[in-house]
Design an enzyme around this catalytic site. Structure first.
Site, mmCIF file in Angstrom:
data_model
loop_
_atom_site.group_PDB
_atom_site.id
_atom_site.type_symbol
_atom_site.label_atom_id
_atom_site.label_comp_id
_atom_site.label_asym_id
_atom_site.label_seq_id
_atom_site.Cartn_x
_atom_site.Cartn_y
_atom_site.Cartn_z
ATOM 1 N N ARG A 172 0.831 -1.213 0.000
ATOM 2 C CA ARG A 172 0.000 0.000 0.000
ATOM 3 C C ARG A 172 0.863 1.260 0.000
ATOM 4 O O ARG A 172 0.462 2.282 -0.539
ATOM 5 C CB ARG A 172 -0.957 -0.019 1.192
ATOM 6 C CG ARG A 172 -2.043 -1.079 1.042
ATOM 7 C CD ARG A 172 -2.906 -1.185 2.275
ATOM 8 N NE ARG A 172 -2.142 -1.490 3.468
ATOM 9 C CZ ARG A 172 -1.781 -2.710 3.867
ATOM 10 N NH1 ARG A 172 -2.119 -3.757 3.147
ATOM 11 N NH2 ARG A 172 -1.101 -2.890 4.974
ATOM 12 N N GLU A 175 7.477 -9.491 13.368
ATOM 13 C CA GLU A 175 6.814 -10.069 14.528
ATOM 14 C C GLU A 175 6.754 -11.584 14.400
ATOM 15 O O GLU A 175 6.763 -12.304 15.380
ATOM 16 C CB GLU A 175 5.374 -9.534 14.655
ATOM 17 C CG GLU A 175 5.234 -8.024 14.647
ATOM 18 C CD GLU A 175 5.208 -7.413 13.246
ATOM 19 O OE1 GLU A 175 4.175 -7.482 12.571
ATOM 20 O OE2 GLU A 175 6.247 -6.867 12.833
#
Length: 181
Positions: free
Chosen positions: A68, A105
């Site tokens: 994006r 993560e």
């Protein structure tokens, strides 16, 4: 920056609880991209910020920091009358490249840039749509450092404050248009 213009952008960000995993509140900019007036307002706000902050920028850098982010960087560069430099996931760019690994993560990833994308000393602003934990933005800054470019600022639309991603950027200037707790 007018609160009305900022509100027009904020109103086009929607939230999805428990995506992509339980406990995460995902901030989606798809409605912002679908609304030409809101998207134009977004680019106006980012352009105003950069013009007021930096007298000279050579390039906007971004790309597949997040897909994006790729949608914002070229539009902003076009407005400023400067070039756009791609930063992609490893294996997506032809020719000689510099790469850097970073922690996510959920694992590890690698970003790369073409070795001749910028010249030493050129002034670059790195753009993405969102800053969460800061790993990807940190890696983009590391790539610029390897090419000896000057990172003027890391610029995002959305900052997720509780994840403290801006702390990972240390001394690199950082700006977010919208902040969420």
């Amino acid at each position: 920056m007018s609160e009305e213009r900022l509100g027009r952008v904020r109103d086009r960000v929607r939230s999805f609880p428990d995506f992509p995993v339980p406990g995460v509140l995902f901030r989606d900019i798809s409605p912002l991209l679908k609304d030409p007036a809101a998207f134009r307002t977004l680019i106006d706000l980012l352009e105003d910020h950069l013009r007021a902050s930096f007298p000279k920028i050579d390039f906007i850098a971004g790309g597949c920091l997040d897909s994006r982010g790729f949608l914002i960087g070229p539009s902003l560069a076009q407005r400023l009358g400067i070039g756009f430099v791609l930063i992609r996931k490893k294996g997506k760019l032809p020719g000689p490249t510099e790469s850097v690994s970073y922690a996510l993560e959920y694992g590890k990833a690698e970003l790369e840039i073409q070795s001749d994308a910028v010249e030493p000393g050129q002034k670059v602003v790195i753009v993405d749509d969102l800053l969460a934990t800061g790993g990807t933005m940190w890696a983009a800054c590391e790539l610029m450092k390897r090419l000896r470019a000057e990172v003027l600022e890391c610029l995002v639309i959305i900052e997720l404050k509780p994840l403290k991603g801006s702390e990972k950027l240390k001394s690199i200037p950082f700006y977010s248009l919208l902040q969420y707790d």
